[in-house]
Design a protein around this motif. Structure first.
Motif, PDB file in Angstrom:
ATOM      1  N   UNK A   1       0.813  -1.227   0.000  1.00  0.00           N
ATOM      2  CA  UNK A   1       0.000   0.000   0.000  1.00  0.00           C
ATOM      3  C   UNK A   1       0.847   1.277   0.000  1.00  0.00           C
ATOM      4  N   UNK A   2       1.889   1.292   0.813  1.00  0.00           N
ATOM      5  CA  UNK A   2       2.759   2.472   0.856  1.00  0.00           C
ATOM      6  C   UNK A   2       3.443   2.692  -0.483  1.00  0.00           C
ATOM      7  N   UNK A   3       3.890   1.624  -1.082  1.00  0.00           N
ATOM      8  CA  UNK A   3       4.543   1.729  -2.387  1.00  0.00           C
ATOM      9  C   UNK A   3       3.594   2.323  -3.429  1.00  0.00           C
ATOM     10  N   UNK A   4       2.381   1.826  -3.461  1.00  0.00           N
ATOM     11  CA  UNK A   4       1.389   2.313  -4.431  1.00  0.00           C
ATOM     12  C   UNK A   4       1.047   3.780  -4.159  1.00  0.00           C
ATOM     13  N   UNK A   5       0.827   4.120  -2.888  1.00  0.00           N
ATOM     14  CA  UNK A   5       0.473   5.493  -2.532  1.00  0.00           C
ATOM     15  C   UNK A   5       1.621   6.450  -2.851  1.00  0.00           C
ATOM     16  N   UNK A   6       2.838   6.069  -2.509  1.00  0.00           N
ATOM     17  CA  UNK A   6       3.987   6.927  -2.792  1.00  0.00           C
ATOM     18  C   UNK A   6       4.169   7.105  -4.295  1.00  0.00           C
ATOM     19  N   UNK A   7       3.956   6.060  -5.040  1.00  0.00           N
ATOM     20  CA  UNK A   7       4.049   6.148  -6.497  1.00  0.00           C
ATOM     21  C   UNK A   7       3.017   7.132  -7.046  1.00  0.00           C
ATOM     22  N   UNK A   8       1.780   7.031  -6.564  1.00  0.00           N
ATOM     23  CA  UNK A   8       0.731   7.952  -7.004  1.00  0.00           C
ATOM     24  C   UNK A   8       1.015   9.392  -6.572  1.00  0.00           C
ATOM     25  N   UNK A   9       1.464   9.560  -5.335  1.00  0.00           N
ATOM     26  CA  UNK A   9       1.775  10.894  -4.834  1.00  0.00           C
ATOM     27  C   UNK A   9       2.918  11.514  -5.639  1.00  0.00           C
ATOM     28  N   UNK A  10       3.924  10.722  -5.952  1.00  0.00           N
ATOM     29  CA  UNK A  10       5.057  11.232  -6.726  1.00  0.00           C
ATOM     30  C   UNK A  10       4.615  11.697  -8.110  1.00  0.00           C
ATOM     31  N   UNK A  11       3.612  11.046  -8.659  1.00  0.00           N
ATOM     32  CA  UNK A  11       3.131  11.423  -9.986  1.00  0.00           C
ATOM     33  C   UNK A  11       2.375  12.750  -9.971  1.00  0.00           C
TER      34      UNK A  11
END
Length: 192
Positions: free
Chosen positions: A85-95
């Motif tokens: 979940x953190x990986x997915x959220x961080x990826x989305x936030x970075x975008x």
């Protein structure tokens, strides 16, 4: 089936926990003890081990619980579950970072979540302090309250030492030194 259940449980814990490892302790306690995977005492031991081993608390606790419940594959499933979940959220936030953080609704939501995180951490600390100071043996099955003088003595001694060290030397005590000191005092006080 246990592997998927480990993955799913820790995925939910990783997804719905804000504020890092300490804030996830109540949710871990509810899920892990509630499912009968660990007893309350085992969970407290795993929390202590997870906190003293290198690496993020969430990864450590999920790996230890997964290993206990499902062996090496269980450890992998639960660890991936808590990280994903953190990986997915961080990826989305970075975008969408620049637009995301400037949004007044996002800032308001983050501002509202901060006091809850502090309250969860404080409640967990108070709960563990009460269990450590008042119960000897299994805190769930214990029918009588017995004052644990050794545990409270250790807590007060380390707190006083850290406070005096900070006031006299005007700097914080090294956490590694504090862990080593507490381990030595624990051995001295609790070896029977």
């Amino acid at each position: 089936m246990i592997y998927f259940e480990l993955f799913y449980t820790f995925f939910l814990i990783g997804l719905f926990t804000f504020g890092g490892g300490y804030a996830m302790i109540p949710m871990i306690q509810e899920q892990i003890v509630g499912k009968g995977w660990l007893t309350e005492v085992q969970l407290l031991d795993f929390i202590a081990i997870s906190e003293t081993t290198p690496g993020p608390f969430a990864v450590n606790i999920s790996t230890f619980v997964g290993s206990q419940v499902g062996g090496p594959l269980g450890a992998v499933c639960s660890t991936i579950g808590v990280i994903l979940p953190s990986f997915i959220i961080i990826l989305l936030v970075a975008l969408i970072l620049s637009k995301f953080l400037k949004n007044k609704y996002v800032q308001g939501a983050l501002g509202g979540v901060k006091p809850v995180i502090v309250a969860l951490i404080a409640a967990t600390a108070i709960l563990f302090l009460l269990k450590m100071a008042l119960y000897q043996g299994n805190p769930i099955l214990s029918q009588t309250i017995v004052f644990d003088r050794k545990g409270l003595t250790l807590l007060l001694a380390l707190s006083a030492f850290a406070f005096i060290y900070k006031k006299v030397l005007k700097k914080s005590l090294n956490p590694i030194l504090l862990l080593l000191l507490s381990a030595v005092l624990g051995i001295i006080l609790f070896i029977q």
